[in-house]
Design an enzyme around this catalytic site. Structure first.
Site, PDB file in Angstrom:
ATOM      1  N   HIS A   1      -3.454   7.378   6.204  1.00  0.00           N
ATOM      2  CA  HIS A   1      -3.600   6.073   5.546  1.00  0.00           C
ATOM      3  C   HIS A   1      -5.036   5.599   5.782  1.00  0.00           C
ATOM      4  CE1 HIS A   1      -2.384   2.459   3.631  1.00  0.00           C
ATOM      5  NE2 HIS A   1      -2.496   1.699   4.718  1.00  0.00           N
TER       6      HIS A   1
ATOM      7  N   HIS B   1      -9.758   1.587  -0.851  1.00  0.00           N
ATOM      8  CA  HIS B   1      -8.299   1.437  -0.770  1.00  0.00           C
ATOM      9  C   HIS B   1      -7.760   1.006  -2.133  1.00  0.00           C
ATOM     10  CE1 HIS B   1      -4.359   0.817   0.522  1.00  0.00           C
ATOM     11  NE2 HIS B   1      -4.550   0.135   1.645  1.00  0.00           N
TER      12      HIS B   1
ATOM     13  N   GLU C   1      -2.471   4.528  13.784  1.00  0.00           N
ATOM     14  CA  GLU C   1      -2.117   5.774  13.103  1.00  0.00           C
ATOM     15  C   GLU C   1      -2.490   6.978  13.961  1.00  0.00           C
ATOM     16  OE1 GLU C   1      -2.312   7.854   8.692  1.00  0.00           O
ATOM     17  OE2 GLU C   1      -3.679   6.197   9.140  1.00  0.00           O
TER      18      GLU C   1
ATOM     19  N   CYS D   1       0.802  -1.218   0.000  1.00  0.00           N
ATOM     20  CA  CYS D   1       0.000   0.000   0.000  1.00  0.00           C
ATOM     21  C   CYS D   1       0.838   1.273   0.000  1.00  0.00           C
ATOM     22  CB  CYS D   1      -0.932   0.007   1.211  1.00  0.00           C
ATOM     23  SG  CYS D   1      -1.889  -1.511   1.368  1.00  0.00           S
TER      24      CYS D   1
ATOM     25  N   PHE E   1       1.535  -3.721   3.929  1.00  0.00           N
ATOM     26  CA  PHE E   1       1.892  -5.046   4.436  1.00  0.00           C
ATOM     27  C   PHE E   1       3.399  -5.247   4.265  1.00  0.00           C
ATOM     28  CE2 PHE E   1      -2.495  -7.184   3.521  1.00  0.00           C
ATOM     29  CZ  PHE E   1      -3.036  -6.477   4.573  1.00  0.00           C
TER      30      PHE E   1
ATOM     31  N   LYS F   1      -9.963   7.515   1.834  1.00  0.00           N
ATOM     32  CA  LYS F   1     -10.375   6.143   1.521  1.00  0.00           C
ATOM     33  C   LYS F   1     -11.830   5.907   1.900  1.00  0.00           C
ATOM     34  CE  LYS F   1      -5.884   3.760   1.904  1.00  0.00           C
ATOM     35  NZ  LYS F   1      -4.993   4.882   2.253  1.00  0.00           N
TER      36      LYS F   1
END
Length: 420
Positions: free
Chosen positions: A309, A346, A320, A169, A405, A341
């Protein structure tokens, strides 16, 4: 002041192809209206899947950018990249025939690459009892993640640095960071950078379902992407592409380009903790944001907005939020933090570039897009998320966060262009 005497780098063009708009203007208008792009999946029959909805690009017509034969030889993610690149180039007003093409580079990342191509060619293989003669000679060139950058370079004859980044991502944020470094060290004058993704396919949805990462709110899918909300239950898959034209200030001024803002700095770290879960307290995110602000030559108090994010997953949103509070201290309460998002879903490898464009336009227009679907505050997520409507706000500098990830963290800083 910046750590080194680097040339100033500016953003002069943007192009966005997203689930809430097939042009940059339509995309930005959707941001301001708080429009969700979530809808039932149409690209395949998802009736047997745990998640039956996603944020698809709607009514995409590649014909203004590609002829029929070109489309047949490109995966959908590459088609998206070509379209967004063409928009960014047009927006930048750059004439490559009057530009030293050996000084123009392209970096286009994709977290996964041509997954639809793999799916279709595997279907061809097994539909004829495993006969390998059914595999297209274009299979590999359509599949590989770097091919979008290659096609864009071929289209305009751009002969500078050219490659793909892959960091889940964080992919296209890394492409922007790399472009900044290349321009700063003098290896190019102009970079066309961003990301593209198109994995709303059986293995894409099925794979993320298998790891319990996607929302399964099929009875209320419009509200499923709900970052920082207590009811969040996973992210919503998106697709599309975002591309930016970035160049040295001297080159931009020399050709009379309009300037959106400055690309000021970046911070890149890794959690070294877990393949999918963020480090406790967002420790890696703290370091990426700290490095980003320092690289831009700014103070923490100079940051006014963070495009988070904000995936709508239980772990990310909590960590976050904690990372922002840890790093910024009391200033965290003065920041606006929003997750777009909530509207786009996403976009995986394309998320960083699309959200960088949001950040650029937020600075240009001095307004923060909302985090929609925010109705049940989570006590662990207690910042100002611009809930459900835009927030007019003075934005001198802003950060765009992406975390992937593998523990990959990337923070990009943009700041207002003052001309000084």
């Amino acid at each position: 002041m910046p750590k080194y005497n680097y040339p100033r780098i500016v953003v002069t063009g943007i192009g966005a192809l997203t689930p809430v708009g097939n042009s940059t203007s339509e995309f930005w208008n959707s941001m301001m209206e708080g429009r969700s792009g979530t809808a039932p999946i149409t690209r395949f029959d998802a009736s047997e899947f745990d998640t039956k909805f996603a944020n698809e690009v709607k009514n995409f017509d590649p014909s203004p950018f590609l002829n029929r034969k070109e489309v047949q030889k490109m995966d959908l993610f590459t088609q998206f990249a070509i379209a967004a690149s063409a928009m960014a180039v047009e927006d930048a007003g750059i004439d490559f025939e009057k530009t030293d093409k050996e000084r123009v580079g392209v970096i286009i990342g994709s977290g996964i690459g041509g997954m639809w191509t793999y799916h279709n060619q595997q279907q061809n293989l097994y539909s004829r009892n495993g006969n390998p003669d059914r595999i297209s000679p274009y299979f590999v060139p359509m599949l590989i993640s770097d091919i979008a950058a290659g096609h864009v370079a071929i289209r305009w004859g751009l002969k500078g640095p050219n490659y793909a980044t892959v960091s889940a991502c964080a992919t296209s944020s890394h492409s922007i960071a790399d472009a900044l470094m290349i321009l700063q060290r003098g290896d190019a004058d102009v970079m066309l950078v961003g990301g593209a993704e198109a994995v709303i396919c059986p293995m894409g949805i099925g794979g993320f379902n298998a790891m319990k990462a996607l929302s399964t709110r099929n009875d209320d899918y419009v509200h499923a992407s709900s970052p920082f909300d207590q009811k969040r239950d996973g992210f919503v898959m998106g697709e599309g592409s975002g591309m930016l034209v970035v160049e040295t200030y001297e080159h931009a001024v020399g050709r009379g380009a309009k300037i959106y803002c400055e690309l000021a700095g970046f911070g890149l770290t890794d959690d070294a903790f877990h393949i999918t879960q963020p480090a406790p307290g967002g420790e890696g995110a703290v370091r990426s944001m700290r490095l980003c602000v320092a690289d831009a030559g700014l103070k923490l108090e100079d940051i006014d907005y963070i495009n988070a994010h904000g995936t709508s997953t239980p772990f990310n949103d909590r960590n976050e939020t904690q990372a922002v509070k840890t790093l910024f201290g009391d200033h965290a309460n003065k920041l606006i933090v929003s997750s777009t998002k909530s509207m786009t879903g996403h976009l995986l490898g394309a998320a960083g570039a699309v959200e960088a464009i949001v950040t650029v336009l937020s600075i240009k227009n001095q307004i923060v897009p909302p985090t929609i679907n925010y109705s049940s505050p989570d006590p662990d997520c207690n910042l100002n998320y611009s809930p459900n409507k835009p927030t007019a706000h003075r934005i001198r500098a802003a950060i765009s966060n992406t975390f992937g990830f593998g523990g990959h963290n990337a923070s990009i800083c943009f700041k207002e262009f003052t001309g000084e």
